[in-house]
Motif scaffolding. Structure first.
Motif, PDB file in Angstrom:
ATOM      1  N   GLY A 286       0.782  -1.226   0.000  1.00  0.00           N
ATOM      2  CA  GLY A 286       0.000   0.000   0.000  1.00  0.00           C
ATOM      3  C   GLY A 286       0.813   1.276   0.000  1.00  0.00           C
ATOM      4  N   GLU A 287       2.071   1.188  -0.365  1.00  0.00           N
ATOM      5  CA  GLU A 287       2.959   2.350  -0.395  1.00  0.00           C
ATOM      6  C   GLU A 287       3.630   2.433  -1.762  1.00  0.00           C
ATOM      7  OE1 GLU A 287       3.607   4.632   1.999  1.00  0.00           O
ATOM      8  OE2 GLU A 287       2.371   3.732   3.545  1.00  0.00           O
ATOM      9  N   PRO A 288       4.079   3.634  -2.156  1.00  0.00           N
ATOM     10  CA  PRO A 288       4.723   3.754  -3.470  1.00  0.00           C
ATOM     11  C   PRO A 288       6.092   3.073  -3.530  1.00  0.00           C
ATOM     12  CG  PRO A 288       4.638   5.893  -2.355  1.00  0.00           C
ATOM     13  CD  PRO A 288       3.927   4.912  -1.484  1.00  0.00           C
ATOM     14  N   ILE A 289       6.255   2.222  -4.507  1.00  0.00           N
ATOM     15  CA  ILE A 289       7.529   1.581  -4.820  1.00  0.00           C
ATOM     16  C   ILE A 289       7.674   1.694  -6.328  1.00  0.00           C
ATOM     17  CG2 ILE A 289       8.849  -0.565  -4.828  1.00  0.00           C
ATOM     18  CD1 ILE A 289       7.287  -1.426  -2.346  1.00  0.00           C
ATOM     19  N   THR A 290       8.828   2.159  -6.791  1.00  0.00           N
ATOM     20  CA  THR A 290       9.019   2.362  -8.222  1.00  0.00           C
ATOM     21  C   THR A 290      10.212   1.564  -8.734  1.00  0.00           C
ATOM     22  OG1 THR A 290      10.554   4.226  -8.060  1.00  0.00           O
ATOM     23  CG2 THR A 290       8.198   4.742  -7.899  1.00  0.00           C
ATOM     24  N   SER A 291      10.432   1.646 -10.025  1.00  0.00           N
ATOM     25  CA  SER A 291      11.575   0.960 -10.630  1.00  0.00           C
ATOM     26  C   SER A 291      12.897   1.582 -10.206  1.00  0.00           C
ATOM     27  CB  SER A 291      11.444   0.972 -12.158  1.00  0.00           C
ATOM     28  OG  SER A 291      11.426   2.305 -12.630  1.00  0.00           O
ATOM     29  N   LYS A 292      12.849   2.722  -9.531  1.00  0.00           N
ATOM     30  CA  LYS A 292      14.061   3.358  -9.017  1.00  0.00           C
ATOM     31  C   LYS A 292      14.503   2.748  -7.685  1.00  0.00           C
ATOM     32  CE  LYS A 292      13.091   7.718 -11.257  1.00  0.00           C
ATOM     33  NZ  LYS A 292      12.896   9.146 -11.117  1.00  0.00           N
TER      34      LYS A 292
ATOM     35  N   ASP B 194       0.669  -5.077  10.143  1.00  0.00           N
ATOM     36  CA  ASP B 194      -0.363  -4.354   9.390  1.00  0.00           C
ATOM     37  C   ASP B 194       0.233  -3.422   8.339  1.00  0.00           C
ATOM     38  OD1 ASP B 194      -2.495  -5.585  10.758  1.00  0.00           O
ATOM     39  OD2 ASP B 194      -2.308  -4.143  12.398  1.00  0.00           O
ATOM     40  N   TRP B 195       1.340  -3.836   7.738  1.00  0.00           N
ATOM     41  CA  TRP B 195       2.002  -3.100   6.659  1.00  0.00           C
ATOM     42  C   TRP B 195       2.460  -1.698   7.083  1.00  0.00           C
ATOM     43  CZ3 TRP B 195       3.741  -6.242   3.256  1.00  0.00           C
ATOM     44  CH2 TRP B 195       3.021  -7.392   2.915  1.00  0.00           C
ATOM     45  N   GLN B 196       2.701  -1.526   8.366  1.00  0.00           N
ATOM     46  CA  GLN B 196       3.221  -0.245   8.867  1.00  0.00           C
ATOM     47  C   GLN B 196       4.641  -0.043   8.324  1.00  0.00           C
ATOM     48  OE1 GLN B 196       3.341  -0.046  13.135  1.00  0.00           O
ATOM     49  NE2 GLN B 196       4.784   1.632  13.145  1.00  0.00           N
ATOM     50  N   LEU B 197       4.926   1.159   7.858  1.00  0.00           N
ATOM     51  CA  LEU B 197       6.259   1.488   7.350  1.00  0.00           C
ATOM     52  C   LEU B 197       7.272   1.469   8.484  1.00  0.00           C
ATOM     53  CD1 LEU B 197       8.275   2.606   5.236  1.00  0.00           C
ATOM     54  CD2 LEU B 197       7.450   4.885   5.844  1.00  0.00           C
ATOM     55  N   ILE B 198       8.381   0.758   8.266  1.00  0.00           N
ATOM     56  CA  ILE B 198       9.482   0.701   9.227  1.00  0.00           C
ATOM     57  C   ILE B 198      10.738   1.137   8.480  1.00  0.00           C
ATOM     58  CG2 ILE B 198      10.842  -0.777  10.746  1.00  0.00           C
ATOM     59  CD1 ILE B 198       8.349  -2.679  10.749  1.00  0.00           C
ATOM     60  N   ARG B 199      11.403   2.165   8.962  1.00  0.00           N
ATOM     61  CA  ARG B 199      12.668   2.618   8.369  1.00  0.00           C
ATOM     62  C   ARG B 199      13.792   1.755   8.921  1.00  0.00           C
ATOM     63  NH1 ARG B 199      13.028   5.927   3.928  1.00  0.00           N
ATOM     64  NH2 ARG B 199      11.190   7.226   3.870  1.00  0.00           N
TER      65      ARG B 199
END
Length: 105
Positions: A17-23, A56-61
Motif C-alpha cells: 500500500g505504499e509507493p515503490i518504483t523501478s528506481k 499491518d504493513w506499517q512502514l518501518i525505516r
C-alpha cells in the motif's frame, strides 16, 4: 514475442500500500508462517523502507544497524523493536548489504 510483463515494483506497491518504483532496490520475503515482508531502498535515501504483514504493513525505516540481538530479550533478534526470526533477519541483512551502495552517506 514482445509481451511486457508488469514490474515487481507495482505488485509490491499494491501489496504494502505504499509507493515503490523501478528506481527502488526491492526485496520480498514470505516466512514459514505465511507472513510477507517487503523491502525497498531508494537511491540517495539514508534508510530503506520495510513493511511486514504481521505489523499491518506499517512502514518501518531500516538501516545497517537495525538488526539487533538481545536488545529486547536475551538471544531475541529484533528490527527496530519488532521481534523477527532468524530467517527474516538474515534476509533483511542481505537486502541491506546488497543496497548499501544506494544509501546516502
Amino acid at each position: 514475442m514482445t509481451e511486457t510483463r508488469p514490474g515487481i515494483e507495482k505488485l509490491l506497491s499494491e501489496l504494502c500500500g505504499e509507493p515503490i518504483t523501478s528506481k527502488d532496490y526491492v526485496g520480498y520475503f514470505l516466512n514459514e508462517h505465511g507472513e510477507e515482508v517487503v523491502f525497498a531502498q531508494r537511491k540517495g535515501e539514508k534508510t530503506a523502507r520495510m513493511w511486514h504483514s504481521d505489523m499491518d504493513w506499517q512502514l518501518i525505516r531500516v538501516g545497517d544497524h537495525s538488526v539487533r540481538v538481545g536488545e529486547v530479550l536475551p538471544g531475541v533478534t529484533t528490527v527496530e523493536g519488532m521481534i523477527v526470526d532468524r530467517t527474516e533477519a538474515t534476509w533483511l541483512s542481505s537486502c541491506l548489504a546488497a543496497s548499501r551502495h544506494l544509501r546516502a552517506k
